[in-house]
Motif scaffolding. Structure first.
Motif, PDB file in Angstrom:
ATOM      1  N   ILE A  47      43.778  36.219  14.354  1.00 40.93           N
ATOM      2  CA  ILE A  47      43.644  34.910  15.021  1.00 40.93           C
ATOM      3  C   ILE A  47      42.390  34.891  15.889  1.00 40.93           C
ATOM      4  N   SER A  48      42.168  36.012  16.621  1.00 37.40           N
ATOM      5  CA  SER A  48      41.045  36.007  17.564  1.00 37.40           C
ATOM      6  C   SER A  48      39.721  36.429  16.920  1.00 37.40           C
ATOM      7  N   GLY A  49      39.722  36.678  15.616  1.00 38.87           N
ATOM      8  CA  GLY A  49      38.477  36.903  14.893  1.00 38.87           C
ATOM      9  C   GLY A  49      37.950  38.334  14.943  1.00 38.87           C
ATOM     10  N   ILE A  50      38.782  39.260  15.430  1.00 35.60           N
ATOM     11  CA  ILE A  50      38.354  40.663  15.453  1.00 35.60           C
ATOM     12  C   ILE A  50      38.400  41.234  14.033  1.00 35.60           C
ATOM     13  N   TYR A  51      39.426  40.816  13.269  1.00 38.22           N
ATOM     14  CA  TYR A  51      39.480  41.148  11.845  1.00 38.22           C
ATOM     15  C   TYR A  51      39.409  39.880  11.014  1.00 38.22           C
ATOM     16  N   GLN A  52      38.882  40.008   9.811  1.00 37.35           N
ATOM     17  CA  GLN A  52      38.921  38.930   8.827  1.00 37.35           C
ATOM     18  C   GLN A  52      40.118  39.176   7.914  1.00 37.35           C
ATOM     19  N   PRO A  53      40.835  38.121   7.550  1.00 41.76           N
ATOM     20  CA  PRO A  53      41.942  38.319   6.602  1.00 41.76           C
ATOM     21  C   PRO A  53      41.398  38.583   5.193  1.00 41.76           C
ATOM     22  N   ASP A  54      42.167  39.303   4.368  1.00 40.80           N
ATOM     23  CA  ASP A  54      41.782  39.476   2.961  1.00 40.80           C
ATOM     24  C   ASP A  54      41.978  38.165   2.216  1.00 40.80           C
ATOM     25  N   LYS A  55      43.045  37.470   2.588  1.00 39.70           N
ATOM     26  CA  LYS A  55      43.378  36.182   1.975  1.00 39.70           C
ATOM     27  C   LYS A  55      44.085  35.339   3.010  1.00 39.70           C
ATOM     28  N   GLY A  56      44.034  34.034   2.851  1.00 42.01           N
ATOM     29  CA  GLY A  56      44.747  33.148   3.769  1.00 42.01           C
ATOM     30  C   GLY A  56      43.836  32.540   4.821  1.00 42.01           C
ATOM     31  N   GLU A  57      44.366  31.608   5.572  1.00 43.94           N
ATOM     32  CA  GLU A  57      43.554  30.883   6.553  1.00 43.94           C
ATOM     33  C   GLU A  57      44.266  30.682   7.876  1.00 43.94           C
ATOM     34  N   VAL A  58      43.427  30.554   8.920  1.00 51.28           N
ATOM     35  CA  VAL A  58      43.953  30.222  10.248  1.00 51.28           C
ATOM     36  C   VAL A  58      43.310  28.906  10.679  1.00 51.28           C
ATOM     37  N   PHE A  59      44.149  27.939  11.041  1.00 50.77           N
ATOM     38  CA  PHE A  59      43.653  26.648  11.534  1.00 50.77           C
ATOM     39  C   PHE A  59      43.996  26.510  13.008  1.00 50.77           C
ATOM     40  N   PHE A  60      43.007  26.129  13.803  1.00 50.46           N
ATOM     41  CA  PHE A  60      43.217  25.889  15.227  1.00 50.46           C
ATOM     42  C   PHE A  60      42.803  24.458  15.517  1.00 50.46           C
ATOM     43  N   LEU A  61      43.732  23.651  15.998  1.00 47.57           N
ATOM     44  CA  LEU A  61      43.492  22.230  16.232  1.00 47.57           C
ATOM     45  C   LEU A  61      42.911  21.568  14.976  1.00 47.57           C
TER      46      LEU A  61
END
Ligand SMILES: Nc1ncnc2c1ncn2[C@@H]1O[C@H](COP(=O)(O)OP(=O)(O)O)[C@@H](O)[C@H]1O
Ligand SMILES: [Mg+2]
Length: 262
Positions: A47-61
């Protein structure tokens, strides 16, 4: 406010998160619980961008933040604390908050070394704002002490104060009660509640202290081996059999939390 959609993350051969989806409502205290190694910290890191996901997405607002660097994500209004306290031990309590505050200003931490007039004015403002934050978290009387000299309970609260200094809309807390006694944990709980109620900051709380989780959360998501195994209100989650099995051995603690809540 936050929509985590189908996140996968592996480290070498180890699958830390398998298709995790979680939604956090604005204004909620959302707890993330689960046994050690379940993937809770990894999810906060994504969520905080320290790691990138292999797949999937995070939406904020409503915005996709999955591929943004952590500094950009912080500027968008997501702030956090760490499982192992990460303060500047040789700086004072006030300076620790001020460091957090620099993220918010245009001068930045390094150029302020030049002491240009506008920078000095800005620095005064940063100090004033930082003192206000210390007042708010009841640490004002500690302003000039070295951070490393504070008891662990106050160090954890100072870390929350530093996270507040960026004026976040979403605050991620990674086991803020770890190592605290009952009195310190109560105080922490009150501060978290106050931040939500008065500052209207949404909170994601990773925590093992079931009494605290059951007392202050609106909604709980349970992870086990990188998967969501249950979700609901504190009462719903405590009644869930799969959760009790995942916590085998910690069953008693769940019961204790349940009693405290009812
Ligand atoms: N940087 C990393 N490198 C390798 N393995 C990691 C790393 N971060 C976490 N893991 C592994 O991912 C799994 C989930 O860890 P973590 O998210 O820290 O769990 P939790 O916070 O729920 O205890 C664990 O098996 C852990 O060892
Ligand atoms: Mg962890």
């Amino acid at each position: 406010m936050l929509n985590i959609k189908g996140i996968w993350k592996s480290f070498g051969g180890l699958m830390a998160l398998r298709h995790i989806s979680v939604d956090v409502k604005e204004g909620d205290i959302k707890a993330l619980i689960g046994p050690n190694g379940a993937g809770k910290t990894t999810l906060l890191n994504i969520i905080s961008g320290i790691y990138q996901p292999d797949k999937g997405e995070v939406f904020f607002l409503g915005r996709n933040i999955s591929n943004l660097p952590s500094t950009k994500i912080a500027r968008k209004g997501i702030s956090r604390t760490f499982q192992h306290v990460e303060l500047f031990g040789n700086m004072t309590v006030l300076e620790n908050i001020m460091v957090g505050r620099y993220v918010k200003t245009k001068a930045g931490f390094f150029s302020s070394g030049l002491k240009m007039p506008y920078v000095m004015k800005e620095e005064k403002e940063i100090q004033r704002k930082s003192e206000e934050i210390l007042e708010y978290i009841n640490l004002a009387q500690r302003n000039d002490e070295l951070a490393s000299n504070l008891p662990i309970g106050e160090q954890r609260i100072l870390e929350i104060g530093r996270a507040l200094a960026t004026e976040p809309r979403l605050l991620l807390l990674d086991e803020p009660a770890a190592g605290l006694n009952i009195r310190e944990t109560r105080n922490l709980g009150e501060i978290i509640r106050k931040i939500r109620k008065e500052l209207r900051i949404t909170i994601v709380l990773v925590e093992h202290d079931m009494e605290l989780v059951m007392r202050i959360s609106d909604s709980i998501t349970v992870l086990n081996f990188g998967e969501v195994i249950a979700e609901g209100t504190p009462l719903e989650v405590q009644k869930n059999r799969e959760v009790i099995v995942a916590y085998l051995g910690e069953e008693e603690e769940i019961q204790r939390g349940y009693n405290a809540h009812t």
